[in-house]
Design a protein around this motif. Structure first.
Motif, PDB file in Angstrom:
ATOM      1  N   MET A 355       0.772  -1.381  -0.182  1.00 26.42           N
ATOM      2  CA  MET A 355      -0.113   0.000   0.099  1.00 26.42           C
ATOM      3  C   MET A 355       1.049   1.209   0.106  1.00 26.42           C
ATOM      4  O   MET A 355       1.963   1.325   0.591  1.00 26.42           O
ATOM      5  CB  MET A 355      -0.903  -0.177   1.200  1.00 26.42           C
ATOM      6  N   ASP A 356       0.228   2.287  -0.442  1.00 26.61           N
ATOM      7  CA  ASP A 356       0.893   3.671  -0.277  1.00 26.61           C
ATOM      8  C   ASP A 356      -0.156   4.518   0.113  1.00 26.61           C
ATOM      9  O   ASP A 356      -1.311   4.050   0.622  1.00 26.61           O
ATOM     10  CB  ASP A 356       1.460   4.012  -1.711  1.00 26.61           C
ATOM     11  N   ARG A 454      -3.610  13.541   1.986  1.00 25.59           N
ATOM     12  CA  ARG A 454      -2.948  12.082   2.299  1.00 25.59           C
ATOM     13  C   ARG A 454      -3.987  11.132   2.913  1.00 25.59           C
ATOM     14  O   ARG A 454      -4.624  11.524   4.027  1.00 25.59           O
ATOM     15  CB  ARG A 454      -1.900  12.420   3.326  1.00 25.59           C
ATOM     16  N   GLY A 455      -4.373  10.367   2.093  1.00 26.30           N
ATOM     17  CA  GLY A 455      -5.399   9.556   2.537  1.00 26.30           C
ATOM     18  C   GLY A 455      -5.263   8.040   2.537  1.00 26.30           C
ATOM     19  O   GLY A 455      -4.289   7.430   2.061  1.00 26.30           O
ATOM     20  N   ASP A 456      -6.244   7.462   3.131  1.00 23.16           N
ATOM     21  CA  ASP A 456      -6.324   5.907   3.596  1.00 23.16           C
ATOM     22  C   ASP A 456      -6.348   5.258   2.226  1.00 23.16           C
ATOM     23  O   ASP A 456      -6.944   5.422   1.264  1.00 23.16           O
ATOM     24  CB  ASP A 456      -7.350   5.496   4.420  1.00 23.16           C
ATOM     25  N   MET A 457      -5.500   4.121   2.112  1.00 24.15           N
ATOM     26  CA  MET A 457      -5.691   2.958   0.834  1.00 24.15           C
ATOM     27  C   MET A 457      -5.967   1.740   1.606  1.00 24.15           C
ATOM     28  O   MET A 457      -5.504   1.335   2.583  1.00 24.15           O
ATOM     29  CB  MET A 457      -4.393   2.913   0.317  1.00 24.15           C
ATOM     30  N   ILE A 458      -7.112   1.149   0.835  1.00 22.46           N
ATOM     31  CA  ILE A 458      -7.482  -0.184   1.395  1.00 22.46           C
ATOM     32  C   ILE A 458      -6.502  -1.206   0.493  1.00 22.46           C
ATOM     33  O   ILE A 458      -6.394  -1.174  -0.582  1.00 22.46           O
ATOM     34  CB  ILE A 458      -9.067  -0.481   1.138  1.00 22.46           C
ATOM     35  N   GLY A 527       1.057   5.263  -7.432  1.00 19.68           N
ATOM     36  CA  GLY A 527       1.178   4.441  -6.350  1.00 19.68           C
ATOM     37  C   GLY A 527       2.854   4.419  -6.026  1.00 19.68           C
ATOM     38  O   GLY A 527       3.499   4.443  -6.712  1.00 19.68           O
ATOM     39  N   GLY A 528       2.866   4.805  -4.640  1.00 16.13           N
ATOM     40  CA  GLY A 528       4.538   4.731  -4.202  1.00 16.13           C
ATOM     41  C   GLY A 528       4.814   6.339  -4.149  1.00 16.13           C
ATOM     42  O   GLY A 528       6.010   6.718  -3.542  1.00 16.13           O
ATOM     43  N   LYS A 529       4.303   7.070  -5.024  1.00 13.88           N
ATOM     44  CA  LYS A 529       4.711   8.653  -5.023  1.00 13.88           C
ATOM     45  C   LYS A 529       4.705   9.356  -3.773  1.00 13.88           C
ATOM     46  O   LYS A 529       5.426  10.211  -3.630  1.00 13.88           O
ATOM     47  CB  LYS A 529       3.919   9.289  -6.200  1.00 13.88           C
ATOM     48  N   ILE A 531       5.739   7.935  -0.983  1.00 21.88           N
ATOM     49  CA  ILE A 531       6.782   7.448  -0.297  1.00 21.88           C
ATOM     50  C   ILE A 531       6.212   6.697   1.122  1.00 21.88           C
ATOM     51  O   ILE A 531       7.118   7.144   1.978  1.00 21.88           O
ATOM     52  CB  ILE A 531       8.028   8.213  -0.251  1.00 21.88           C
ATOM     53  N   HIS A 532       5.171   6.471   1.241  1.00 22.27           N
ATOM     54  CA  HIS A 532       4.574   5.857   2.415  1.00 22.27           C
ATOM     55  C   HIS A 532       4.313   4.269   2.269  1.00 22.27           C
ATOM     56  O   HIS A 532       3.367   3.893   2.731  1.00 22.27           O
ATOM     57  CB  HIS A 532       3.257   6.396   2.944  1.00 22.27           C
ATOM     58  N   GLU A 533       5.205   3.687   1.370  1.00 21.88           N
ATOM     59  CA  GLU A 533       5.058   2.341   1.186  1.00 21.88           C
ATOM     60  C   GLU A 533       4.953   1.260   2.386  1.00 21.88           C
ATOM     61  O   GLU A 533       5.857   1.420   3.203  1.00 21.88           O
ATOM     62  CB  GLU A 533       5.943   1.714  -0.072  1.00 21.88           C
ATOM     63  N   VAL A 534       3.831   0.564   2.367  1.00 21.18           N
ATOM     64  CA  VAL A 534       3.725  -0.416   3.497  1.00 21.18           C
ATOM     65  C   VAL A 534       3.163  -1.734   3.173  1.00 21.18           C
ATOM     66  O   VAL A 534       2.798  -1.669   1.932  1.00 21.18           O
ATOM     67  CB  VAL A 534       2.906   0.233   4.980  1.00 21.18           C
ATOM     68  N   GLY A 535       3.045  -2.695   3.978  1.00 19.26           N
ATOM     69  CA  GLY A 535       2.389  -3.761   3.544  1.00 19.26           C
ATOM     70  C   GLY A 535       3.373  -4.906   3.110  1.00 19.26           C
ATOM     71  O   GLY A 535       4.567  -4.705   2.888  1.00 19.26           O
TER      72      GLY A 535
END
Ligand SMILES: Cc1cc2nc3c(=O)[nH]c(=O)nc-3n(C[C@H](O)[C@H](O)[C@H](O)COP(=O)(O)OP(=O)(O)OC[C@H]3O[C@@H](n4cnc5c(N)ncnc54)[C@H](O)[C@@H]3O)c2cc1C
Ligand code: SF4
Length: 600
Positions: A355-356, A454-458, A527-529, A531-535
């Motif tokens: 996710m980002d 800056r929003g939540d991604m499912i 996606g990724g832009k 820079i909050h990549e998690v999961g």
């Protein structure tokens, strides 16, 4: 124990930590402060912000006036060295040629990782954020609650130093009294947005940022963080005394020689090294985790980038903290007869659900902010305010057409100009030049405001990474291949952001600088832009559907942990790093306890 070369490593360690950023720094800190012998492997070079930061250089001293270039997207003086969207000799690939389905992967390759130049926005996840599926039926619930992480948020905030206020807002947790430092004053544009945003129902409040607004309490905090551990208390007190309060004048993204902001290199690593319990090998590119016949992790194989040699180090516990996607890569590359699909991957979920953060932005020109009297608005790097998500009830009632919320970050003020500062001014100046242009520049400087959502991604089945079947990096290590897709929940959220920003700009009596994007799929950043990549190594309550348990411990290999963003099983709108550090501290406490009991 200090920074060492490969030839100086000990025969075995209690804990091997891969990576030295927020996750690795916190893990090594907690383990070393509690007496464990720790080896940290870091793929990048040694980096000392105190000696190396160009924080006092002016933009005029830099090539191209310090403006962004493909090599230096955050400006010439940005603290990133040897990292970025592309790392020479270390490619990654995309499964699709469609730009909307590509994932942008920002990688650090330096001691301290991305913490040397991150934005330092430090927001707690709220109780809804740990149980999103229970609220709206989408994604996954975490196997933990807010109350499990809250004590660790307190500890991390006290250790690294975070400023902010307590506002009592829904799903926006307040820190207990005495934990946060005082927030700096809002900039003029932010105050104006607060006043004008009220009629739209927008709560404009102080942001939380990992910057010291005052000296830390070196007497009171250490006993709270390390009760019954006088050595750790003494070392931490010394480390806190070595940090100065911010003087609000230099760009934080370049790093901070007075240690006023949080960087792993100035906050986590110096006290951890001072215990004598931490060895750090820089330029050590971890390739795989080794295992014995019983399936226990035994150590790490890495490439020493200075010699090109392959080395093996042994440890009782292995902690991957290489950034979430890189830890996935190491796990998928750790193949053996027992783990043919990569280590700790019996669920087949390693690499799944990356996710980002949802991102979209809009700028406006606000005439009320023209010709402001001269004043200094440098402040901390980034906005002093934000708008936490405010439409929980409407969303739950199904009125918005998308499931999760976002917060709004600000960009405003009369900050140190660079070459880009006047860009686009001609739209207002009608091509003036000479004396008139100077007057126009003074008039308009500081009258622009920018909003970024800056929003939540499912998590979704179409967003994952695996090993590219053919491409390898210059060390011969298979690279990651990304698969990516936003769902309509995210694209509709991006459209909502555009509408909100346009309404706020209008409420401030301003005009938008570009038409708000009506199509969310066009408004949303790739996606990724953000820079909050998690999961990628998500935590859960069931070993069949998750990679780690609630302690960031892999289900399949009990002495293998992942403490970066990999175990996130949802990505709230809150920027992830404070939660990464809180979970890393919690996981480290658990592993130390388990090690003491002889369970690992
Ligand atoms: C410009 C920018 C702004 C940001 N702003 C914010 C913000 O305001 N708030 C927020 O919460 N987050 C922000 N982030 C994200 C934040 O930086 C990350 O969430 C955080 O650093 C993650 O910590 P980490 O330890 O997992 O990864 P990193 O900090 O990236 O550290 C990982 C380390 O592991 C090393 N490594 C990688 N692979 C290997 C290997 N194979 N062997 C050995 N070592 C390896 C890397 O060199 C690196 O040093 C921002 C990031 C950027 C780039
Ligand atoms: S603004 Fe403050 S925290 Fe940021 S670099 Fe300057 S002194 Fe350090």
């Amino acid at each position: 124990m200090p920074l060492i070369t490969s030839s100086k490593t000990q025969p075995s360690y209690d804990v091997i930590v891969v990576g030295s950023g927020a996750a690795g720094g916190q893990t090594a800190y907690t383990c070393a402060m509690n007496g464990a012998k720790v080896l940290m492997l870091e793929a990048g070079r040694n980096y000392d912000p105190v000696a190396e930061t160009p924080m006092f250089q002016t933009n005029a001293q830099a090539p191209l006036g310090g403006t962004s270039t493909p090599d230096k997207p955050f400006g010439f003086h940005d603290a990133t060295i040897d990292g970025g969207w592309q790392v020479p000799g270390e490619p990654y690939t995309s499964a699709s040629d469609d730009p909307a389905r590509k994932f942008w992967w920002w990688r650090a390759r330096m001691l301290g990782g991305r913490t040397n130049h991150w934005g330092r926005i430090s927001l707690r996840n709220g109780q809804y954020d740990f149980k999103p599926k229970s609220r709206d039926g989408l994604g996954f619930d975490w196997p933990i609650d807010y109350k499990d992480v809250a004590p660790y948020y307190d500890k991390v905030e006290m250790l690294v130093g975070v400023y902010g206020t307590a506002e009592g807002l829904e799903n926006t947790p307040d820190s207990p009294p005495g934990v946060l430092q005082p927030a700096p004053a809002m900039r003029a544009g932010e105050q104006y947005a607060r006043a004008r945003g009220k009629k739209l129902g927008l709560p404009v409040v102080s942001i939380h940022r990992a910057v010291l607004s005052m000296k830390q309490d070196a007497v009171g905090i250490p006993p709270k963080l390390h009760p019954n551990n006088p050595k750790a208390q003494r070392i931490l007190a010394e480390s806190m005394r070595a940090r100065q309060a911010c003087f609000w004048a230099t760009p934080c993204g370049r790093g901070c020689s007075i240690k006023a902001n949080y960087q792993s290199t100035t906050v986590h690593l110096p006290p951890a090294l001072a215990t004598g319990n931490l060895d750090i090998v820089p330029n050590a590119m971890a390739r795989e985790v080794t295992t014995d016949a019983s399936g226990k992790a035994t150590g790490v194989i890495y490439i020493d980038k200075t010699t090109g040699q392959e080395n093996t180090v042994k440890g009782k516990v292995i902690v991957l903290a290489a950034s979430s996607a890189e830890s996935v890569r190491i796990m998928l590359n750790s193949k053996s007869a027992r783990f043919p699909n990569g280590i700790a991957n019996s669920s087949g979920k390693v690499g799944k659900y990356i996710m980002d953060t949802v991102g979209a932005s809009l700028q406006g020109h606000i005439p009320a902010l023209e010709n402001l009297p001269l004043h200094n608005e440098d402040g901390a790097g980034g906005g002093h305010t934000y708008v936490p998500w405010w439409l929980y009830k409407e969303q739950l009632a199904g009125k918005l057409g998308f499931a999760r919320g976002y917060h709004v970050e600000f960009e405003s003020g009369r900050r140190m100009p660079n070459l880009g500062t006047g860009a686009g001014l001609e739209a207002l100046t009608n091509g003036s030049y000479g004396r008139q242009f100077k007057e126009d520049a003074r008039r308009y400087y500081g009258s622009m405001i920018g909003f970024a959502g800056r929003g939540d991604m499912i998590p979704n089945d179409d967003s994952f990474c695996d090993l590219d079947p053919t491409v390898k990096d210059k060390w011969g290590i298979p690279v990651l291949r990304f698969h990516w897709k936003w769902s309509e929940h995210e694209t509709r959220q991006a459209k909502h952001m555009q509408d909100t920003f346009a309404s706020l700009i209008e409420a401030m009596g301003g005009t938008v600088r570009a038409k708000p994007q009506a199509d969310g799929a066009k408004a949303i950043e790739p996606g990724g832009k953000i820079i909050h990549e998690v999961g990628g190594t998500i935590m859960g309550a069931d070993p069949k559907t998750s990679v780690t348990n609630q302690w960031c411990q892999t289900w399949d290999v009990k002495n293998l942990f992942v403490t970066d963003g990999g175990p996130f099983c949802s990505n709230a709108d809150k920027n992830p790093t404070l939660t990464i550090m809180a979970l890393a501290w919690r996981a480290s406490d658990y592993l130390l306890d388990e090690m003491k009991k002889g369970n690992l």
